[in-house]
Design an enzyme around this catalytic site. Sequence first.
Site, PDB file in Angstrom:
ATOM      1  N   GLU A   1     129.928  92.426  11.067  1.00 19.69           N
ATOM      2  CA  GLU A   1     128.866  91.455  11.373  1.00 19.69           C
ATOM      3  C   GLU A   1     128.691  91.197  12.875  1.00 19.69           C
ATOM      4  OE1 GLU A   1     129.704  88.025   8.953  1.00 19.69           O
ATOM      5  OE2 GLU A   1     129.686  89.195   7.100  1.00 19.69           O
TER       6      GLU A   1
ATOM      7  N   ASN B   1     130.079  97.233   9.716  1.00 21.05           N
ATOM      8  CA  ASN B   1     129.596  96.628   8.477  1.00 21.05           C
ATOM      9  C   ASN B   1     128.812  95.360   8.787  1.00 21.05           C
ATOM     10  OD1 ASN B   1     129.809  96.574   5.477  1.00 21.05           O
ATOM     11  ND2 ASN B   1     131.030  94.727   5.790  1.00 21.05           N
TER      12      ASN B   1
ATOM     13  N   HIS C   1     124.407  91.475   0.030  1.00 21.86           N
ATOM     14  CA  HIS C   1     124.444  90.187  -0.669  1.00 21.86           C
ATOM     15  C   HIS C   1     122.981  89.794  -0.903  1.00 21.86           C
ATOM     16  CE1 HIS C   1     128.713  89.728  -0.264  1.00 21.86           C
ATOM     17  NE2 HIS C   1     128.648  89.894   1.059  1.00 21.86           N
TER      18      HIS C   1
ATOM     19  N   GLU D   1     129.296  95.335  -0.319  1.00 16.75           N
ATOM     20  CA  GLU D   1     129.599  93.988  -0.821  1.00 16.75           C
ATOM     21  C   GLU D   1     128.504  93.513  -1.778  1.00 16.75           C
ATOM     22  OE1 GLU D   1     130.662  91.239   2.301  1.00 16.75           O
ATOM     23  OE2 GLU D   1     131.544  92.841   3.537  1.00 16.75           O
TER      24      GLU D   1
ATOM     25  N   ASP E   1     126.244  91.953  -4.410  1.00 15.12           N
ATOM     26  CA  ASP E   1     126.052  90.979  -5.488  1.00 15.12           C
ATOM     27  C   ASP E   1     124.597  90.544  -5.452  1.00 15.12           C
ATOM     28  OD1 ASP E   1     126.091  89.090  -3.321  1.00 15.12           O
ATOM     29  OD2 ASP E   1     128.183  88.591  -3.708  1.00 15.12           O
TER      30      ASP E   1
END
Length: 478
Positions: free
Chosen positions: A177, A218, A254, A282, A284
């Site tokens: 990030e 990432n 996300h 990651e 979801d």
Amino acid sequence: MRGTSMKPQSLRRAASVILAAASLLIGGATSGHAAAGPGQAGPDRQAAAEPVLRDLAAAKGIYYGTAVTASKLSGTYGAVVGEQFDSITPGNEMKWGSVEPTRGTYNWSGADAVVDYAEAHGQKVRGHTLVWHSQLPDWVSNGSWTAGTLRTVMTDHIAAEAGRYKGRIDHWDVVNEPFNEDGTRRQSVFQTAIGDSYIAESLRAARAADPAAKLYVNDYNVEGVNAKSTALYNLVKSLKEQGVPIDGVGLQAHLILGQVPSTLQANIQRFADLGVDVAITELDIRMTTPPTSAQLTQQKAEYKAVTGACLAVARCEGVTVWGFTDSDSWIPDVFTGYGAATPYDENFRPKPAYYGIAEALGWTDGGTNPPTGACAVTYAVQSQWNTGFTAQVTVRNTSTTAVNGWKLAWSWPAGQRVTQAWNATLTQSGAAVTAADAGYNAAIAPGASATFGFNGSWSGGNTAPTAFTLNGTACTSP
């Protein structure tokens, strides 16, 4: 195969497909991973009605992984992780604040547990993460640093952690990030003290500590083509031109229901065209809760679409869901009113999203996907007084398949509150109510029913709910 030759990633994918297919043909003794260990059912897995994601993914030349919590890697949770996934990511156990709470003092217990578990189950490990602005120990985040002193601390930390697991980690999220939403550099302690070079220096330190691991940068909200993903693209391009060791880009994903970027596949492709691998790291897909049948159906389609976008690009290495079960999801704690973001419910039962993933990986629904309208609910107020009431609810299984463990959900339209319940456990958040079986009444045979009751309070009105879902599937209601 594109053109007259195959890139290294295409060769790896083709080899994986051949090995997985051969494994299935000879009876499934090995399906791209080690022989059955704890949580794996061995040869009988091939005859199971439910799809096995890790086997389907291996046959397509990718991995399918999940983030895990080390302390939960036993029982049903551990069994599902070992059975369904061929890559795992420690959710918190490898972050700086977890492993080096004070300078030079390390706690490897959680990280060791994840790596040991993965090796026992023939799984890859995604190391997460070496350099990140969040979940830092106070001595790092609140230190008074010069560029030189923080550079030493940063590279020492990378050497210690990546060096400890040398040869045991498949991918490292080396830097996590680094960008703001507008594509500018996030003003982390590393950016502020060291400057732009901290990313290249982190990658070089990671390569020195673990030469075999694939090194990634990432980030989140970089799934589609936008200012932030373009900044990441330009960073990777620059690093490649400088000869800095970078092997891949992680798109966290996300996502919010209904907001999967239409440019996801094109974005994966443009990074691949730079000569790096890409991974969905990651995944979801959150929604408002309690979920409706329509929401769960849409979530299934979106999990399928994200998985399909990875499959469509040769250099997309794989997909990792950020926790496979709603009971281990970070979403409800961070986004009020949202949840149900993972492929399994809180009781480890597959949701439609799980079948969407399987379908993207080539599985054909053999009738195990829960049908819509497979339940009927009767809700009756038996007595009512000034501020209270007693109600009875009967849920009937109208499908041809037994229900083993149930949760019935509804929302009250008039602000009622549960005060006491029997034959079920009731929880309430705002207007949303969930009734879970009491254990002894968890099984509902086809045509059978379960009944529970409760006392509640009301003020101004006691209108009955009109919509119910059983384990996420919409029920009929007279």
